[in-house]
Design a protein around this motif. Structure first.
Motif, PDB file in Angstrom:
ATOM      1  N   ARG A  25       0.832  -1.210   0.000  1.00  0.00           N
ATOM      2  CA  ARG A  25       0.000   0.000   0.000  1.00  0.00           C
ATOM      3  C   ARG A  25       0.866   1.259   0.000  1.00  0.00           C
ATOM      4  O   ARG A  25       0.577   2.219  -0.718  1.00  0.00           O
ATOM      5  N   SER A  26       1.911   1.244   0.824  1.00  0.00           N
ATOM      6  CA  SER A  26       2.801   2.407   0.880  1.00  0.00           C
ATOM      7  C   SER A  26       3.492   2.628  -0.458  1.00  0.00           C
ATOM      8  O   SER A  26       3.563   3.763  -0.956  1.00  0.00           O
ATOM      9  N   GLN A  27       3.993   1.546  -1.059  1.00  0.00           N
ATOM     10  CA  GLN A  27       4.679   1.675  -2.341  1.00  0.00           C
ATOM     11  C   GLN A  27       3.727   2.141  -3.435  1.00  0.00           C
ATOM     12  O   GLN A  27       4.100   2.967  -4.276  1.00  0.00           O
ATOM     13  N   ALA A  28       2.495   1.630  -3.426  1.00  0.00           N
ATOM     14  CA  ALA A  28       1.507   2.041  -4.423  1.00  0.00           C
ATOM     15  C   ALA A  28       1.150   3.505  -4.250  1.00  0.00           C
ATOM     16  O   ALA A  28       1.008   4.245  -5.226  1.00  0.00           O
ATOM     17  N   ALA A  29       0.997   3.944  -2.991  1.00  0.00           N
ATOM     18  CA  ALA A  29       0.660   5.340  -2.720  1.00  0.00           C
ATOM     19  C   ALA A  29       1.786   6.260  -3.175  1.00  0.00           C
ATOM     20  O   ALA A  29       1.538   7.333  -3.759  1.00  0.00           O
ATOM     21  N   LEU A  30       3.019   5.866  -2.924  1.00  0.00           N
ATOM     22  CA  LEU A  30       4.161   6.674  -3.339  1.00  0.00           C
ATOM     23  C   LEU A  30       4.258   6.735  -4.858  1.00  0.00           C
ATOM     24  O   LEU A  30       4.544   7.797  -5.429  1.00  0.00           O
ATOM     25  N   ALA A  31       4.008   5.607  -5.526  1.00  0.00           N
ATOM     26  CA  ALA A  31       4.060   5.586  -6.994  1.00  0.00           C
ATOM     27  C   ALA A  31       2.975   6.479  -7.586  1.00  0.00           C
ATOM     28  O   ALA A  31       3.219   7.242  -8.521  1.00  0.00           O
ATOM     29  N   ASP A  45       9.123  18.771 -13.755  1.00  0.00           N
ATOM     30  CA  ASP A  45      10.195  17.851 -14.107  1.00  0.00           C
ATOM     31  C   ASP A  45      10.553  16.965 -12.926  1.00  0.00           C
ATOM     32  O   ASP A  45      10.503  17.387 -11.764  1.00  0.00           O
ATOM     33  N   LEU A  46      10.953  15.755 -13.247  1.00  0.00           N
ATOM     34  CA  LEU A  46      11.332  14.802 -12.202  1.00  0.00           C
ATOM     35  C   LEU A  46      12.446  15.359 -11.323  1.00  0.00           C
ATOM     36  O   LEU A  46      12.450  15.149 -10.102  1.00  0.00           O
ATOM     37  N   SER A  47      13.387  16.084 -11.923  1.00  0.00           N
ATOM     38  CA  SER A  47      14.535  16.607 -11.179  1.00  0.00           C
ATOM     39  C   SER A  47      14.133  17.630 -10.112  1.00  0.00           C
ATOM     40  O   SER A  47      14.899  17.891  -9.187  1.00  0.00           O
ATOM     41  N   ARG A  48      12.942  18.191 -10.236  1.00  0.00           N
ATOM     42  CA  ARG A  48      12.498  19.215  -9.283  1.00  0.00           C
ATOM     43  C   ARG A  48      11.626  18.644  -8.175  1.00  0.00           C
ATOM     44  O   ARG A  48      11.252  19.354  -7.249  1.00  0.00           O
ATOM     45  N   ILE A  49      11.293  17.378  -8.254  1.00  0.00           N
ATOM     46  CA  ILE A  49      10.422  16.750  -7.257  1.00  0.00           C
ATOM     47  C   ILE A  49      11.264  16.247  -6.092  1.00  0.00           C
ATOM     48  O   ILE A  49      12.284  15.581  -6.282  1.00  0.00           O
ATOM     49  N   THR A  50      10.846  16.570  -4.872  1.00  0.00           N
ATOM     50  CA  THR A  50      11.586  16.162  -3.690  1.00  0.00           C
ATOM     51  C   THR A  50      10.896  15.007  -2.972  1.00  0.00           C
ATOM     52  O   THR A  50       9.718  14.711  -3.213  1.00  0.00           O
ATOM     53  N   VAL A  51      11.634  14.377  -2.082  1.00  0.00           N
ATOM     54  CA  VAL A  51      11.068  13.310  -1.262  1.00  0.00           C
ATOM     55  C   VAL A  51       9.902  13.848  -0.447  1.00  0.00           C
ATOM     56  O   VAL A  51       8.862  13.196  -0.298  1.00  0.00           O
ATOM     57  N   ALA A  52      10.054  15.066   0.065  1.00  0.00           N
ATOM     58  CA  ALA A  52       8.988  15.681   0.858  1.00  0.00           C
ATOM     59  C   ALA A  52       7.723  15.860   0.026  1.00  0.00           C
ATOM     60  O   ALA A  52       6.609  15.644   0.526  1.00  0.00           O
ATOM     61  N   ASP A  53       7.883  16.265  -1.239  1.00  0.00           N
ATOM     62  CA  ASP A  53       6.726  16.444  -2.123  1.00  0.00           C
ATOM     63  C   ASP A  53       5.955  15.135  -2.273  1.00  0.00           C
ATOM     64  O   ASP A  53       4.726  15.090  -2.155  1.00  0.00           O
ATOM     65  N   VAL A  54       6.693  14.069  -2.554  1.00  0.00           N
ATOM     66  CA  VAL A  54       6.063  12.768  -2.793  1.00  0.00           C
ATOM     67  C   VAL A  54       5.407  12.245  -1.527  1.00  0.00           C
ATOM     68  O   VAL A  54       4.261  11.781  -1.541  1.00  0.00           O
ATOM     69  N   ALA A  55       6.138  12.323  -0.409  1.00  0.00           N
ATOM     70  CA  ALA A  55       5.615  11.808   0.858  1.00  0.00           C
ATOM     71  C   ALA A  55       4.348  12.537   1.273  1.00  0.00           C
ATOM     72  O   ALA A  55       3.367  11.920   1.704  1.00  0.00           O
ATOM     73  N   GLU A  56       4.353  13.861   1.111  1.00  0.00           N
ATOM     74  CA  GLU A  56       3.176  14.645   1.500  1.00  0.00           C
ATOM     75  C   GLU A  56       1.964  14.266   0.673  1.00  0.00           C
ATOM     76  O   GLU A  56       0.864  14.070   1.211  1.00  0.00           O
ATOM     77  N   LEU A  57       2.133  14.169  -0.634  1.00  0.00           N
ATOM     78  CA  LEU A  57       1.008  13.831  -1.501  1.00  0.00           C
ATOM     79  C   LEU A  57       0.537  12.402  -1.264  1.00  0.00           C
ATOM     80  O   LEU A  57      -0.661  12.109  -1.365  1.00  0.00           O
ATOM     81  N   ALA A  58       1.462  11.516  -0.935  1.00  0.00           N
ATOM     82  CA  ALA A  58       1.110  10.118  -0.687  1.00  0.00           C
ATOM     83  C   ALA A  58       0.490   9.917   0.692  1.00  0.00           C
ATOM     84  O   ALA A  58      -0.092   8.858   0.965  1.00  0.00           O
ATOM     85  N   VAL A  74       2.211   9.894   3.580  1.00  0.00           N
ATOM     86  CA  VAL A  74       3.100   9.125   4.446  1.00  0.00           C
ATOM     87  C   VAL A  74       4.234  10.034   4.919  1.00  0.00           C
ATOM     88  O   VAL A  74       4.432  11.122   4.396  1.00  0.00           O
ATOM     89  N   SER A  75       4.984   9.561   5.895  1.00  0.00           N
ATOM     90  CA  SER A  75       6.107  10.334   6.409  1.00  0.00           C
ATOM     91  C   SER A  75       7.339  10.141   5.530  1.00  0.00           C
ATOM     92  O   SER A  75       7.421   9.188   4.746  1.00  0.00           O
ATOM     93  N   ARG A  76       8.297  11.051   5.686  1.00  0.00           N
ATOM     94  CA  ARG A  76       9.546  10.905   4.933  1.00  0.00           C
ATOM     95  C   ARG A  76      10.276   9.634   5.344  1.00  0.00           C
ATOM     96  O   ARG A  76      10.916   8.984   4.520  1.00  0.00           O
ATOM     97  N   SER A  77      10.193   9.285   6.612  1.00  0.00           N
ATOM     98  CA  SER A  77      10.864   8.064   7.075  1.00  0.00           C
ATOM     99  C   SER A  77      10.257   6.835   6.406  1.00  0.00           C
ATOM    100  O   SER A  77      10.973   5.880   6.084  1.00  0.00           O
ATOM    101  N   THR A  78       8.936   6.861   6.170  1.00  0.00           N
ATOM    102  CA  THR A  78       8.291   5.750   5.461  1.00  0.00           C
ATOM    103  C   THR A  78       8.807   5.679   4.034  1.00  0.00           C
ATOM    104  O   THR A  78       9.052   4.590   3.501  1.00  0.00           O
ATOM    105  N   PHE A  79       8.975   6.834   3.403  1.00  0.00           N
ATOM    106  CA  PHE A  79       9.542   6.864   2.049  1.00  0.00           C
ATOM    107  C   PHE A  79      10.898   6.169   2.038  1.00  0.00           C
ATOM    108  O   PHE A  79      11.162   5.302   1.199  1.00  0.00           O
TER     109      PHE A  79
END
Length: 211
Positions: free
Chosen positions: A18-24, A35-48, A50-55
């Protein structure tokens, strides 16, 4: 590890999926906007959600997540490649399969463009090349085995299939990458119509005896 009632699947495994699917899903949404280069871990985690540690429990960085998301989709995408290369008049079925291939690319053009472009992922490109080669080689083998070929032409069917399969996979990736980098100006249907004759000309099994 605990399991849910009436199920033999560990709940931890389901949480991981579930976590991996949400992140994807989050990454796929974000990469269509920037652009992919401008996306941060925080951006993905927030939208998904989940926490950054989960990422970081699952991926080292955004690029590794992108590779995982892309290669997972590739396995389904490859299934849409044509099943019979050895027909001069494929009708709607063969061209529709190529149209589905390009349509799948276009649906997530931002992600594929980033990973197959000049600054992209060698791992993803190699995965696509390998999976495409295996799939095309299998389809060629099926075409050869099902073809009614005169005995005098049989030696033509004994040629190794790995080289033409790899050649075609590389060509297909090159066409797809160029199309993506150009902004997908041609529709998936147009790309299918332009690509099919190339498939057929390369893999047409010649049954006429030489003079």
């Amino acid at each position: 590890m605990a399991t849910s009632r009436g199920s033999t699947t560990p709940t931890g495994d389901r949480r991981v999926r579930r976590s991996q699917a949400a992140l994807a899903r989050a990454l796929l949404r974000l990469v269509e906007e920037q652009d992919l280069s401008r996306i941060t871990v925080a951006d993905v985690a927030e939208l998904a959600g989940v926490s950054r540690s989960t990422f970081y429990d699952h991926y080292r960085d955004v690029h590794e997540l992108a590779e995982a998301a892309c290669t997972a989709m590739i396995d389904g995408l490859i299934e849409s490649l044509p099943g019979d290369f050895n027909t001069a008049d494929p009708g709607r079925e063969a061209t529709a399969s190529l149209e589905a291939f390009f349509g799948s690319l276009a649906e997530h053009a931002g992600l594929y463009r980033a990973l197959l472009g000049p600054q992209g992922s060698a791992r993803v490109a190699d995965h696509i090349r390998h999976r495409s080669t295996v799939a095309i080689q299998e389809r060629l083998r099926e075409a050869v085995e099902s073809s009614e070929v005169p005995e005098m032409a049989r030696p033509l069917l004994e040629l190794p299939l790995d080289v033409p399969a790899a050649f075609t996979a590389g060509a297909l990736i090159g066409v797809a990458a160029e199309w993506l980098q150009g902004g997908c100006t041609r529709s998936p249907g147009e790309m299918a119509a332009l690509t099919w004759p190339l498939f057929h000309s390369l893999f047409r099994i010649e049954t006429r005896p030489s003079r």
